[in-house]
Design a protein around this motif. Structure first.
Motif, PDB file in Angstrom:
ATOM      1  N   VAL A  82       0.845  -1.195   0.000  1.00  0.00           N
ATOM      2  CA  VAL A  82       0.000   0.000   0.000  1.00  0.00           C
ATOM      3  C   VAL A  82       0.879   1.243   0.000  1.00  0.00           C
ATOM      4  O   VAL A  82       2.060   1.189   0.325  1.00  0.00           O
ATOM      5  CB  VAL A  82      -0.950   0.019   1.219  1.00  0.00           C
ATOM      6  N   HIS A  83       0.263   2.358  -0.355  1.00  0.00           N
ATOM      7  CA  HIS A  83       0.970   3.647  -0.315  1.00  0.00           C
ATOM      8  C   HIS A  83       0.009   4.683   0.252  1.00  0.00           C
ATOM      9  O   HIS A  83      -0.477   5.576  -0.450  1.00  0.00           O
ATOM     10  CB  HIS A  83       1.452   4.036  -1.715  1.00  0.00           C
ATOM     11  N   ASP A  84      -0.268   4.555   1.543  1.00  0.00           N
ATOM     12  CA  ASP A  84      -1.248   5.410   2.207  1.00  0.00           C
ATOM     13  C   ASP A  84      -0.972   5.379   3.705  1.00  0.00           C
ATOM     14  O   ASP A  84      -0.902   4.309   4.307  1.00  0.00           O
ATOM     15  CB  ASP A  84      -2.664   4.903   1.911  1.00  0.00           C
ATOM     16  N   ALA A  85      -0.811   6.552   4.316  1.00  0.00           N
ATOM     17  CA  ALA A  85      -0.430   6.618   5.721  1.00  0.00           C
ATOM     18  C   ALA A  85      -1.488   6.010   6.631  1.00  0.00           C
ATOM     19  O   ALA A  85      -1.169   5.296   7.586  1.00  0.00           O
ATOM     20  CB  ALA A  85      -0.161   8.074   6.122  1.00  0.00           C
ATOM     21  N   ASP A  86      -2.754   6.275   6.366  1.00  0.00           N
ATOM     22  CA  ASP A  86      -3.805   5.712   7.208  1.00  0.00           C
ATOM     23  C   ASP A  86      -3.884   4.195   7.049  1.00  0.00           C
ATOM     24  O   ASP A  86      -4.188   3.486   8.026  1.00  0.00           O
ATOM     25  CB  ASP A  86      -5.151   6.343   6.872  1.00  0.00           C
ATOM     26  N   ARG A  87      -3.607   3.691   5.860  1.00  0.00           N
ATOM     27  CA  ARG A  87      -3.585   2.237   5.668  1.00  0.00           C
ATOM     28  C   ARG A  87      -2.443   1.617   6.462  1.00  0.00           C
ATOM     29  O   ARG A  87      -2.556   0.488   6.944  1.00  0.00           O
ATOM     30  CB  ARG A  87      -3.434   1.895   4.177  1.00  0.00           C
ATOM     31  N   TYR A  88      -1.334   2.339   6.593  1.00  0.00           N
ATOM     32  CA  TYR A  88      -0.246   1.844   7.437  1.00  0.00           C
ATOM     33  C   TYR A  88      -0.768   1.581   8.851  1.00  0.00           C
ATOM     34  O   TYR A  88      -0.498   0.530   9.451  1.00  0.00           O
ATOM     35  CB  TYR A  88       0.907   2.841   7.510  1.00  0.00           C
ATOM     36  N   LEU A  89      -1.518   2.545   9.395  1.00  0.00           N
ATOM     37  CA  LEU A  89      -2.042   2.383  10.747  1.00  0.00           C
ATOM     38  C   LEU A  89      -3.007   1.210  10.820  1.00  0.00           C
ATOM     39  O   LEU A  89      -3.016   0.454  11.800  1.00  0.00           O
ATOM     40  CB  LEU A  89      -2.729   3.667  11.205  1.00  0.00           C
ATOM     41  N   ASP A  90      -3.825   1.055   9.787  1.00  0.00           N
ATOM     42  CA  ASP A  90      -4.755  -0.077   9.761  1.00  0.00           C
ATOM     43  C   ASP A  90      -4.006  -1.401   9.815  1.00  0.00           C
ATOM     44  O   ASP A  90      -4.413  -2.333  10.524  1.00  0.00           O
ATOM     45  CB  ASP A  90      -5.609  -0.029   8.495  1.00  0.00           C
ATOM     46  N   LEU A  91      -2.921  -1.504   9.059  1.00  0.00           N
ATOM     47  CA  LEU A  91      -2.151  -2.744   9.034  1.00  0.00           C
ATOM     48  C   LEU A  91      -1.475  -3.013  10.373  1.00  0.00           C
ATOM     49  O   LEU A  91      -1.397  -4.162  10.827  1.00  0.00           O
ATOM     50  CB  LEU A  91      -1.118  -2.688   7.908  1.00  0.00           C
ATOM     51  N   VAL A  92      -0.976  -1.949  11.019  1.00  0.00           N
ATOM     52  CA  VAL A  92      -0.372  -2.117  12.344  1.00  0.00           C
ATOM     53  C   VAL A  92      -1.425  -2.579  13.346  1.00  0.00           C
ATOM     54  O   VAL A  92      -1.200  -3.510  14.140  1.00  0.00           O
ATOM     55  CB  VAL A  92       0.304  -0.810  12.812  1.00  0.00           C
ATOM     56  N   ARG A  93      -2.609  -1.938  13.318  1.00  0.00           N
ATOM     57  CA  ARG A  93      -3.674  -2.333  14.238  1.00  0.00           C
ATOM     58  C   ARG A  93      -4.078  -3.787  14.028  1.00  0.00           C
ATOM     59  O   ARG A  93      -4.260  -4.552  14.997  1.00  0.00           O
ATOM     60  CB  ARG A  93      -4.896  -1.432  14.033  1.00  0.00           C
ATOM     61  N   ALA A  94      -4.243  -4.174  12.773  1.00  0.00           N
ATOM     62  CA  ALA A  94      -4.674  -5.540  12.477  1.00  0.00           C
ATOM     63  C   ALA A  94      -3.649  -6.554  12.965  1.00  0.00           C
ATOM     64  O   ALA A  94      -4.006  -7.593  13.539  1.00  0.00           O
ATOM     65  CB  ALA A  94      -4.913  -5.694  10.974  1.00  0.00           C
ATOM     66  N   TYR A  95      -2.376  -6.256  12.747  1.00  0.00           N
ATOM     67  CA  TYR A  95      -1.331  -7.180  13.187  1.00  0.00           C
ATOM     68  C   TYR A  95      -1.292  -7.236  14.711  1.00  0.00           C
ATOM     69  O   TYR A  95      -1.143  -8.313  15.309  1.00  0.00           O
ATOM     70  CB  TYR A  95       0.023  -6.737  12.631  1.00  0.00           C
ATOM     71  N   ALA A  96      -1.427  -6.085  15.346  1.00  0.00           N
ATOM     72  CA  ALA A  96      -1.390  -6.046  16.808  1.00  0.00           C
ATOM     73  C   ALA A  96      -2.531  -6.874  17.398  1.00  0.00           C
ATOM     74  O   ALA A  96      -2.343  -7.613  18.374  1.00  0.00           O
ATOM     75  CB  ALA A  96      -1.475  -4.606  17.296  1.00  0.00           C
ATOM     76  N   ARG A  97      -3.733  -6.777  16.810  1.00  0.00           N
ATOM     77  CA  ARG A  97      -4.872  -7.550  17.311  1.00  0.00           C
ATOM     78  C   ARG A  97      -4.656  -9.051  17.142  1.00  0.00           C
ATOM     79  O   ARG A  97      -5.042  -9.848  18.010  1.00  0.00           O
ATOM     80  CB  ARG A  97      -6.151  -7.133  16.588  1.00  0.00           C
ATOM     81  N   SER A  98      -4.043  -9.438  16.024  1.00  0.00           N
ATOM     82  CA  SER A  98      -3.883 -10.868  15.733  1.00  0.00           C
ATOM     83  C   SER A  98      -2.636 -11.472  16.370  1.00  0.00           C
ATOM     84  O   SER A  98      -2.438 -12.679  16.292  1.00  0.00           O
ATOM     85  CB  SER A  98      -3.850 -11.094  14.215  1.00  0.00           C
ATOM     86  N   HIS A  99      -1.788 -10.642  16.993  1.00  0.00           N
ATOM     87  CA  HIS A  99      -0.571 -11.135  17.641  1.00  0.00           C
ATOM     88  C   HIS A  99      -0.473 -10.544  19.053  1.00  0.00           C
ATOM     89  O   HIS A  99       0.473  -9.810  19.371  1.00  0.00           O
ATOM     90  CB  HIS A  99       0.666 -10.764  16.815  1.00  0.00           C
ATOM     91  N   PRO A 100      -1.416 -10.877  19.908  1.00  0.00           N
ATOM     92  CA  PRO A 100      -1.438 -10.261  21.245  1.00  0.00           C
ATOM     93  C   PRO A 100      -0.265 -10.657  22.125  1.00  0.00           C
ATOM     94  O   PRO A 100       0.038  -9.947  23.093  1.00  0.00           O
ATOM     95  CB  PRO A 100      -2.762 -10.773  21.837  1.00  0.00           C
ATOM     96  N   ALA A 101       0.400 -11.771  21.817  1.00  0.00           N
ATOM     97  CA  ALA A 101       1.489 -12.246  22.672  1.00  0.00           C
ATOM     98  C   ALA A 101       2.839 -11.648  22.316  1.00  0.00           C
ATOM     99  O   ALA A 101       3.807 -11.809  23.078  1.00  0.00           O
ATOM    100  CB  ALA A 101       1.575 -13.772  22.622  1.00  0.00           C
ATOM    101  N   GLU A 102       2.936 -10.958  21.182  1.00  0.00           N
ATOM    102  CA  GLU A 102       4.229 -10.403  20.775  1.00  0.00           C
ATOM    103  C   GLU A 102       4.523  -9.137  21.575  1.00  0.00           C
ATOM    104  O   GLU A 102       3.746  -8.176  21.540  1.00  0.00           O
ATOM    105  CB  GLU A 102       4.253 -10.120  19.274  1.00  0.00           C
ATOM    106  N   ALA A 103       5.670  -9.118  22.231  1.00  0.00           N
ATOM    107  CA  ALA A 103       6.022  -7.980  23.086  1.00  0.00           C
ATOM    108  C   ALA A 103       6.445  -6.759  22.275  1.00  0.00           C
ATOM    109  O   ALA A 103       6.249  -5.616  22.705  1.00  0.00           O
ATOM    110  CB  ALA A 103       7.139  -8.377  24.041  1.00  0.00           C
ATOM    111  N   VAL A 104       7.051  -6.995  21.116  1.00  0.00           N
ATOM    112  CA  VAL A 104       7.484  -5.918  20.223  1.00  0.00           C
ATOM    113  C   VAL A 104       6.978  -6.248  18.827  1.00  0.00           C
ATOM    114  O   VAL A 104       7.131  -7.385  18.352  1.00  0.00           O
ATOM    115  CB  VAL A 104       9.022  -5.785  20.213  1.00  0.00           C
ATOM    116  N   LEU A 105       6.388  -5.273  18.169  1.00  0.00           N
ATOM    117  CA  LEU A 105       5.819  -5.484  16.840  1.00  0.00           C
ATOM    118  C   LEU A 105       6.799  -4.969  15.788  1.00  0.00           C
ATOM    119  O   LEU A 105       7.276  -3.830  15.874  1.00  0.00           O
ATOM    120  CB  LEU A 105       4.479  -4.769  16.723  1.00  0.00           C
ATOM    121  N   ILE A 106       7.075  -5.807  14.797  1.00  0.00           N
ATOM    122  CA  ILE A 106       8.092  -5.494  13.794  1.00  0.00           C
ATOM    123  C   ILE A 106       7.439  -5.431  12.417  1.00  0.00           C
ATOM    124  O   ILE A 106       6.616  -6.288  12.061  1.00  0.00           O
ATOM    125  CB  ILE A 106       9.195  -6.575  13.783  1.00  0.00           C
TER     126      ILE A 106
END
Length: 545
Positions: A82-106
């Motif tokens: 993607v090439h959109d700043a708000d989509r970046y945030l959406d992708l971070v949120r989605a990954y964070a929700r699906s990986h609750p056990a990860e202490a640091v998100l990469i």
């Protein structure tokens, strides 16, 4: 990977290399090309593939790529699609929700042209995840975007000094804003989860599958060692090779650690010997990073940037670089320099000139990668010193990042010196092509389009701006079709030391092949040509839809 002893590809428009095309067929036995024939469908056993008049080429070779970094990016928070700043945030949120056990998100793959001033902020990233540290590598490989939790966890404050080879971006009050450049990325290295052998091999396998899908059968991994971007993938490569899972031919560019000295060459020698007899690996190349990148003001320039009174950084003192290059050359290593600014390019050329003046360089295949800006006086030195220009053709276009960020930094006088591929070719330089993926997309056909036309490919989502696809960047620096194509074939094979193995279609060479879904000589848009099937040593490693 499918296995067959004999392979025949017929009804093809064959590119033999060096500008020679032939309609007909080829046959491989036990992975080796045994015949190139004008017959459309010759007799023979084994598997027969009908190319349907499409182009069949030697497998592409990428002379500068970061597979573990790119492959791991595909498996983490992948921003590259993607090439959109708000989509970046959406992708971070989605990954964070699906990986609750990860202490640091990469994650990986953001572009600065989406943000005011060309750089994002921790405050913006906090809107997606404020509790856990988030570390997102920029697409360029020279920048890292951190949220406030990451800055706090790494104790990065206004009092944190800039390292000699990088910068912490700050606001007017000196407060870190959330972006770390080049060597400053090391400040958060301790936050990254330690990569296990499994995560490294998973990243390499993801990268291998992606590169094969684009027709790439061999590549130079330009970062094998512990670096600011990645853990050392050397043992992971060995594991994949021993397990029979490594199908690409890989040149391991051993990473020169700038904070160490000549003593590290002993380790390079040990690794070179360890892979000497392995079919898919070699380790006779050392990667030396001499500067950063123009967009971050860390590329080493002869004259100051147009927008600030600074000439960037030479990561290694030029006199020390001469000593390093001479010692590596004497011990049988090919040198793979990173140089973006014109001063860094000159310093690397000076280092090769010095070792040749002392009788060195015989049999070596030294190269300088990126060559964003080359002073006109240095153009003929590439051929004179037998230094290959390793070019990333996809970068040479007038997209938003180029127009709003890079060109104002260089100024009008230096704009014509940017990505001088045509001038280098006319001066007799050997050209090899790389993608620098995940910095930019590794599709060779996209790169060839831009190398010729100096405009962005029609299908590139990151080609933002009114002029990206319509206005060439210094059109006189465009390459002809054969020169651009050969940079991914015979040029890359030369620096990869695979010129007696692949890079052309000829009896006796390995059956490393790519069957396209259209004829390159008649296709109206190279960017829309796809890969039907990819072969390494006559074995299918990718089959398109």
């Amino acid at each position: 990977m499918t296995d067959t002893r004999e392979l025949t590809i017929g009804n093809a428009d064959l590119y033999l290399g060096h500008g020679v095309w032939r309609r007909g067929s080829l046959r491989c036995v036990d992975g080796v090309i045994v015949e190139v024939s004008p017959e459309r469908f010759p007799r023979g056993g084994g598997r027969h593939v009908d190319a349907r008049g499409a182009s069949v080429l030697p497998g592409f070779q990428d002379a500068h790529v970061h597979p573990e970094h790119g492959g791991s990016g595909l498996l983490g928070i992948d921003l590259t699609a993607v090439h959109d700043a708000d989509r970046y945030l959406d992708l971070v949120r989605a990954y964070a929700r699906s990986h609750p056990a990860e202490a640091v998100l990469i994650g990986n793959g953001w572009y600065g042209d989406l943000f005011p001033g060309g750089m994002p902020t921790a405050a913006f990233l906090d809107r997606a995840e404020a509790e856990r540290p988030v570390l997102l590598n920029g697409h360029d490989g020279h920048s890292l975007w951190a949220n406030s939790a990451a800055l706090a966890a790494a104790s990065i404050t206004a009092d944190t000094p800039d390292p000699a080879d990088g910068r912490v971006l700050r606001d007017a009050d000196g407060i870190p804003t959330g972006v770390l450049l080049d060597g400053a990325m090391q400040l958060v290295a301790g936050l990254r989860p330690e990569k296990t052998r499994r995560t490294l091999t998973d990243g390499l396998l993801a990268a291998q599958a992606f590169l094969h899908s684009l027709g790439v059968t061999a590549w130079a991994d330009a970062m094998v060692g512990d670096s600011e971007l990645s853990a050392d993938p050397f043992e992971a490569y060995l594991e994949l090779e021993r397990a029979g899972l490594l199908t690409g031919r890989v040149v391991l560019g051993q990473w020169w650690e700038r904070r160490a000295g000549l003593e590290q060459i002993e380790r390079f020698e040990q690794r070179r010997e360890a892979v000497r007899d392995l079919p898919h690996l070699s380790a006779g190349m050392v990667k030396i990073m001499q500067d950063g990148m123009v967009e971050n003001h860390t590329a080493a320039m002869i004259d100051p940037y147009a927008d600030i009174d600074d000439t960037g950084a030479s990561f290694i003192d030029p006199q020390q670089l001469v000593r390093i290059a001479a010692e590596l050359d004497a011990r049988g290593f090919d040198l793979h320099f990173h140089a973006c600014g014109d001063r860094a390019v000159r310093e690397c050329l000076d280092a090769v000139e010095a070792l040749r003046a002392r009788g060195g360089g015989a049999g070596r295949r030294h190269q300088i990668a990126h060559v964003d800006v080359v002073h006109p006086d240095d153009l003929p030195r590439f051929a004179k010193l037998d230094v290959t220009a390793n070019i990333e053709m996809l970068w040479a276009r007038r997209d938003k990042e180029m127009l709003e960020r890079k060109l104002p930094q260089l100024g009008a006088d230096r704009e014509p010196w940017q990505f001088p591929f045509g001038s280098l070719a006319r001066a007799g330089a050997r050209l090899a092509a790389g993608s620098d993926w995940p910095v930019s997309d590794p599709n060779p056909l996209w790169a060839i389009h831009t190398g010729m036309r100096r405009t962005a490919p029609s299908t590139d989502v990151h080609a933002i701006g009114d002029e990206a696809r319509t206005h060439p960047l210094e059109r006189q620096e465009g390459l002809d079709f054969t020169t651009a194509l050969d940079a991914f074939l015979t040029g890359a094979a030369w620096v990869n030391r695979l010129d007696d193995v692949a890079g052309r279609l000829a009896p006796g060479l390995q059956g490393d092949l790519v069957v396209l879904d259209a004829n390159l000589r008649t296709a109206p848009d190279l960017a829309r040509v796809g890969v039907a099937e990819t072969f390494v040593a006559g074995h299918s490693v990718h089959h398109g839809e």
